[in-house]
Design a protein around this motif. Structure first.
Motif, short mmCIF file in Angstrom:
data_model
loop_
_atom_site.label_atom_id
_atom_site.label_comp_id
_atom_site.label_asym_id
_atom_site.label_seq_id
_atom_site.Cartn_x
_atom_site.Cartn_y
_atom_site.Cartn_z
N HIS A 132 1.97 -2.42 -9.81
CA HIS A 132 1.21 -1.43 -9.04
C HIS A 132 0.43 -0.48 -9.95
O HIS A 132 -0.72 -0.15 -9.64
CB HIS A 132 2.13 -0.66 -8.10
N ARG A 155 2.03 1.88 -3.56
CA ARG A 155 0.93 2.43 -4.35
C ARG A 155 0.65 3.88 -3.97
O ARG A 155 0.37 4.71 -4.82
CB ARG A 155 -0.33 1.58 -4.19
N ASP A 156 0.72 4.18 -2.67
CA ASP A 156 0.51 5.56 -2.23
C ASP A 156 1.57 6.48 -2.82
O ASP A 156 1.27 7.59 -3.26
CB ASP A 156 0.54 5.66 -0.70
N ALA A 191 0.84 -1.19 0.00
CA ALA A 191 0.00 0.00 0.00
C ALA A 191 0.88 1.25 0.00
O ALA A 191 0.52 2.26 -0.63
CB ALA A 191 -0.94 -0.01 1.20
N ASP A 192 2.02 1.18 0.69
CA ASP A 192 2.94 2.31 0.73
C ASP A 192 3.46 2.62 -0.68
O ASP A 192 3.52 3.78 -1.08
CB ASP A 192 4.10 2.02 1.69
#
Length: 170
Positions: free
Chosen positions: A37, A5-6, A2-3
């Protein structure tokens, strides 16, 4: 995950129209990881992709489709130079663009046709033909948002060199 992708999402929002290679390079992400991603972000509707001139350019989905195409071209040095010149001088003949920008006429012709095909410039029906920005005010606002990357400029300069050599032979 998630990091990562963020980070990608933020990068694309900060640099609308950034192309695939630049994302991986600037975020120091392996090619396969960036592909994975980006594919997920596009599939989930968190990013939009425009494939223009053999490159995938990424955007926040809220960016207008015309703005997407225009931003993608403004990230390329030669297209940007043509657009800047049209913005500064108004309607101009392609031959004058070639002379002013020290470009081969064939290079200008290709770029003008491509920009016209995408609705960024308009060609006049008169002879001699002139070229003008389709949406000058909007284009001016977008010019402030982007500049071509060094690798983009190097590719453009290589193509220019090849064009000028071919024009010299012909």
């Amino acid at each position: 995950m998630a990091d990562t992708r963020d980070r990608i999402r933020r990068h694309v929002r900060d640099a609308p129209g950034v192309h695939f290679n630049r994302i991986g390079r600037e975020l120091d992400i392996a090619t396969g990881q960036a592909q994975y991603h980006l594919r997920r972000l596009v599939r989930d509707g968190e990013l939009a992709v425009e494939r223009i001139g053999g490159r995938a350019h990424y955007f926040d989905p809220a960016v207008d489709p015309w703005d997407r195409r225009t931003l993608a071209f403004l990230r390329r040095e030669t297209a940007r130079e043509i657009v800047v010149r049209l913005h500064a001088d108004g309607p101009t003949r392609p031959a004058a663009l070639a002379g002013d920008l020290d470009l081969a006429k064939s290079t200008v012709s290709w770029h003008v046709s491509t920009l016209a095909d995408h609705g960024i410039v308009e060609k006049s029906p008169d002879r001699p033909m002139t070229v003008a920005l389709a949406r000058p005010d909007r284009t001016a606002a977008l010019l402030d948002e982007v500049s071509p990357s060094l690798p983009d400029r190097l590719v453009d300069r290589f193509v220019r060199t090849v064009d000028s050599l071919l024009d010299a032979e012909g």
